[in-house]
Design an enzyme around this catalytic site. Structure first.
Site, PDB file in Angstrom:
ATOM      1  N   GLU A  56     -43.353 -19.538 -74.421  1.00  0.00           N
ATOM      2  CA  GLU A  56     -43.357 -20.993 -74.227  1.00  0.00           C
ATOM      3  C   GLU A  56     -42.502 -21.406 -73.043  1.00  0.00           C
ATOM      4  O   GLU A  56     -42.827 -22.350 -72.326  1.00  0.00           O
ATOM      5  CB  GLU A  56     -42.902 -21.713 -75.509  1.00  0.00           C
ATOM      6  CG  GLU A  56     -43.927 -21.666 -76.624  1.00  0.00           C
ATOM      7  CD  GLU A  56     -45.267 -22.316 -76.262  1.00  0.00           C
ATOM      8  OE1 GLU A  56     -45.286 -23.204 -75.395  1.00  0.00           O
ATOM      9  OE2 GLU A  56     -46.284 -21.907 -76.840  1.00  0.00           O
ATOM     10  N   TYR A 101     -38.975 -21.908 -60.881  1.00  0.00           N
ATOM     11  CA  TYR A 101     -38.155 -22.666 -61.846  1.00  0.00           C
ATOM     12  C   TYR A 101     -37.166 -21.729 -62.555  1.00  0.00           C
ATOM     13  O   TYR A 101     -37.222 -21.526 -63.772  1.00  0.00           O
ATOM     14  CB  TYR A 101     -39.033 -23.387 -62.884  1.00  0.00           C
ATOM     15  CG  TYR A 101     -40.034 -24.314 -62.272  1.00  0.00           C
ATOM     16  CD1 TYR A 101     -39.658 -25.563 -61.791  1.00  0.00           C
ATOM     17  CD2 TYR A 101     -41.371 -23.937 -62.166  1.00  0.00           C
ATOM     18  CE1 TYR A 101     -40.589 -26.413 -61.210  1.00  0.00           C
ATOM     19  CE2 TYR A 101     -42.306 -24.793 -61.582  1.00  0.00           C
ATOM     20  CZ  TYR A 101     -41.908 -26.021 -61.113  1.00  0.00           C
ATOM     21  OH  TYR A 101     -42.831 -26.865 -60.542  1.00  0.00           O
ATOM     22  N   TYR A 139     -40.711 -29.880 -77.523  1.00  0.00           N
ATOM     23  CA  TYR A 139     -41.983 -29.143 -77.512  1.00  0.00           C
ATOM     24  C   TYR A 139     -41.761 -27.668 -77.865  1.00  0.00           C
ATOM     25  O   TYR A 139     -42.432 -27.116 -78.764  1.00  0.00           O
ATOM     26  CB  TYR A 139     -42.651 -29.258 -76.129  1.00  0.00           C
ATOM     27  CG  TYR A 139     -43.859 -28.366 -76.045  1.00  0.00           C
ATOM     28  CD1 TYR A 139     -45.068 -28.768 -76.585  1.00  0.00           C
ATOM     29  CD2 TYR A 139     -43.776 -27.094 -75.473  1.00  0.00           C
ATOM     30  CE1 TYR A 139     -46.167 -27.938 -76.570  1.00  0.00           C
ATOM     31  CE2 TYR A 139     -44.871 -26.257 -75.450  1.00  0.00           C
ATOM     32  CZ  TYR A 139     -46.066 -26.683 -75.996  1.00  0.00           C
ATOM     33  OH  TYR A 139     -47.148 -25.851 -75.989  1.00  0.00           O
ATOM     34  N   ASP A 157     -47.286 -31.704 -76.008  1.00  0.00           N
ATOM     35  CA  ASP A 157     -47.138 -31.774 -74.551  1.00  0.00           C
ATOM     36  C   ASP A 157     -48.258 -32.664 -74.006  1.00  0.00           C
ATOM     37  O   ASP A 157     -48.982 -33.316 -74.769  1.00  0.00           O
ATOM     38  CB  ASP A 157     -47.158 -30.364 -73.944  1.00  0.00           C
ATOM     39  CG  ASP A 157     -48.515 -29.691 -74.109  1.00  0.00           C
ATOM     40  OD1 ASP A 157     -49.393 -30.272 -74.770  1.00  0.00           O
ATOM     41  OD2 ASP A 157     -48.694 -28.587 -73.566  1.00  0.00           O
ATOM     42  N   CYS A 211     -61.518 -30.111 -74.208  1.00  0.00           N
ATOM     43  CA  CYS A 211     -61.128 -31.506 -73.975  1.00  0.00           C
ATOM     44  C   CYS A 211     -60.242 -31.567 -72.725  1.00  0.00           C
ATOM     45  O   CYS A 211     -59.081 -31.938 -72.759  1.00  0.00           O
ATOM     46  CB  CYS A 211     -60.390 -32.042 -75.201  1.00  0.00           C
ATOM     47  SG  CYS A 211     -60.245 -33.824 -75.195  1.00  0.00           S
ATOM     48  N   CYS A 221     -67.912 -29.674 -78.334  1.00  0.00           N
ATOM     49  CA  CYS A 221     -66.606 -29.796 -78.981  1.00  0.00           C
ATOM     50  C   CYS A 221     -66.719 -29.582 -80.498  1.00  0.00           C
ATOM     51  O   CYS A 221     -67.558 -30.210 -81.153  1.00  0.00           O
ATOM     52  CB  CYS A 221     -66.029 -31.180 -78.688  1.00  0.00           C
ATOM     53  SG  CYS A 221     -64.437 -31.425 -79.475  1.00  0.00           S
TER      54      CYS A 221
HETATM   55 FE1  SF4 Z   1     -62.225 -34.330 -76.496  1.00  0.00          FE
HETATM   56 FE2  SF4 Z   1     -63.888 -33.323 -78.306  1.00  0.00          FE
HETATM   57 FE3  SF4 Z   1     -63.320 -35.903 -78.338  1.00  0.00          FE
HETATM   58 FE4  SF4 Z   1     -64.829 -34.938 -76.394  1.00  0.00          FE
HETATM   59  S1  SF4 Z   1     -65.335 -35.007 -78.547  1.00  0.00           S
HETATM   60  S2  SF4 Z   1     -63.125 -36.343 -76.151  1.00  0.00           S
HETATM   61  S3  SF4 Z   1     -63.934 -32.942 -76.085  1.00  0.00           S
HETATM   62  S4  SF4 Z   1     -61.874 -34.254 -78.678  1.00  0.00           S
END
Ligand code: SF4
Length: 382
Positions: A56, A101, A139, A157, A211, A221
């Protein structure tokens, strides 16, 4: 629970939003996808707190593909926390070379030394103690607690924020702390209590693979039927980021130079800010901060051949335009009004500065700041 510090009314509103959400089915669909399609990454195989921690820290501001070979070399060079704690700093930095970094490596090294010395080489599973170690923010803490200790702690995040603003069609400005807190609260209430580590990693993978910031692949998705942003046709417009306008500050000294009947005014150029409007002479303070009446009297002398006998600050005004703020210091002036100074003016000055009859001021277009100066001037001499 994270985010429990929300205002009661906000928490209630979010609670209602979540109550109408099919969380169980959402988790099920998400985790099923993660189990079959999730990324195979070296730190995910037999995860230990140390492995999760190192990965991480390396992943901060660095792409996964870049991190993989560094992680593998680092773990073979420092397979245990004791090995890392005993290594000289130059050796640790050498292993980090190219990742950039370097303060990340230094903090990790110091924190691992502390864990070895203070906690018997056991990474604390207490959120407070863990969060006190150098370089461990909310995080990283959430990632370690959820992935290594299976505690239902969110790890939020930018990717996770993006995915959740879309899932819940959340159109508030994502740059605001308030918005982030609210999303964290939602994530904390959605996280799978049985597999919190897998849940957090699934959201990370969803953000990286499906996404994505631009052109989210909604058709592929795994949680599309749970996505309120997609349903509303807003997915690509989320998250909302309102750009902050950088406001420039300018400080002006404004001398009110008048006779019994006339006052000196300037007409602004035909284009640009407040085009063609009339104003009292404005001297831009080059320092931007300090009041300096000497500079002002020298400018008046040079510009208008007027030697001021007396000047006294009478008020300060502030005016905000969209990208600009004026801080205006207004000065009352005395001078030898008998002198015909205009004879000495250059053509340029004559073209835009004029002694205007005071009783005609009401007919001239003046910016707000200068209207206020006019009001002061009239009240002063009434
Ligand atoms: Fe994101 Fe899935 Fe929603 Fe599309 S459907 S905006 S890919 S979460």
């Amino acid at each position: 629970m994270e985010g429990s510090s929300l205002k009661e009314s906000v928490a209630q509103e979010l609670q209602e939003k979540i109550a109408s959400y099919q969380i169980q089915q959402f988790r099920k669909d998400l985790l099923h996808w993660y189990d079959t399609e999730g990324r195979v990454l070296p730190w995910r195989q037999k995860p230990t707190p140390y492995k999760v921690w190192v990965s991480e820290i390396m992943l901060q501001q660095t792409r996964v593909d870049t991190v993989i070979p560094y992680f593998q070399r680092f773990m073979s060079q420092f397979p245990t926390m004791e090995a890392l704690a005993e290594a000289p700093e130059e050796q640790v930095l050498k292993a980090w070379e190219g990742l950039g970094y370097y303060s990340r490596a230094r903090h990790l090294h110091h924190a691992v030394k502390e864990v070895v010395a203070e906690y018997g080489s056991q990474v604390p599973d207490d959120p407070v103690k863990l969060g006190e170690l150098p370089g461990i923010g909310p995080y990283t803490r959430g990632a370690i607690l959820s992935m290594a200790y299976q505690q239902p702690t969110p790890a939020v995040d930018g990717n996770v924020l993006r995915v959740f603003t879309r899932l819940f069609n959340y159109a508030e400005d994502i740059e605001k702390t308030k918005t982030k807190k609210e999303i964290e609260w939602v994530v904390a209430h959605c996280i799978d209590p049985v597999r919190p580590g897998a849940f957090n990693q699934a959201i990370m993978d969803l953000g990286a693979m499906v996404c994505t910031p631009k052109n989210p692949a909604c058709r592929n998705c795994p949680v599309q039927q749970h996505c309120l942003g997609r349903e509303a046709g807003q997915a690509e417009r989320l998250p909302v980021k309102i750009k902050k306008i950088r406001v420039r500050h300018e400080t002006y000294f404004v001398p009110v130079i008048r006779t019994a009947t006339h006052v000196l005014l300037h007409q602004r150029p035909a284009s640009g800010l407040l085009a063609k409007m009339w104003e009292f002479p404005m001297f831009l303070d080059p320092d931007g901060e300090d009041e300096d009446s000497l500079q002002l009297s020298q400018w008046v002398d040079k510009q208008f051949a007027i030697q001021l006998l007396y000047l006294h600050e009478v008020m300060k005004l502030r005016h905000q335009f969209s990208h600009l703020e004026w801080n205006v210091h207004v000065y009352q002036c005395r001078w030898d009004e008998e002198m015909d100074v205009e004879k000495q003016w250059s053509d340029e000055i004559k073209g835009s500065y004029h002694f205007i009859p005071i009783d005609q001021l009401a007919q001239l277009p003046l910016p707000v700041v200068h209207q206020k100066i006019t009001e002061w001037m009239k009240s002063e001499f009434e």
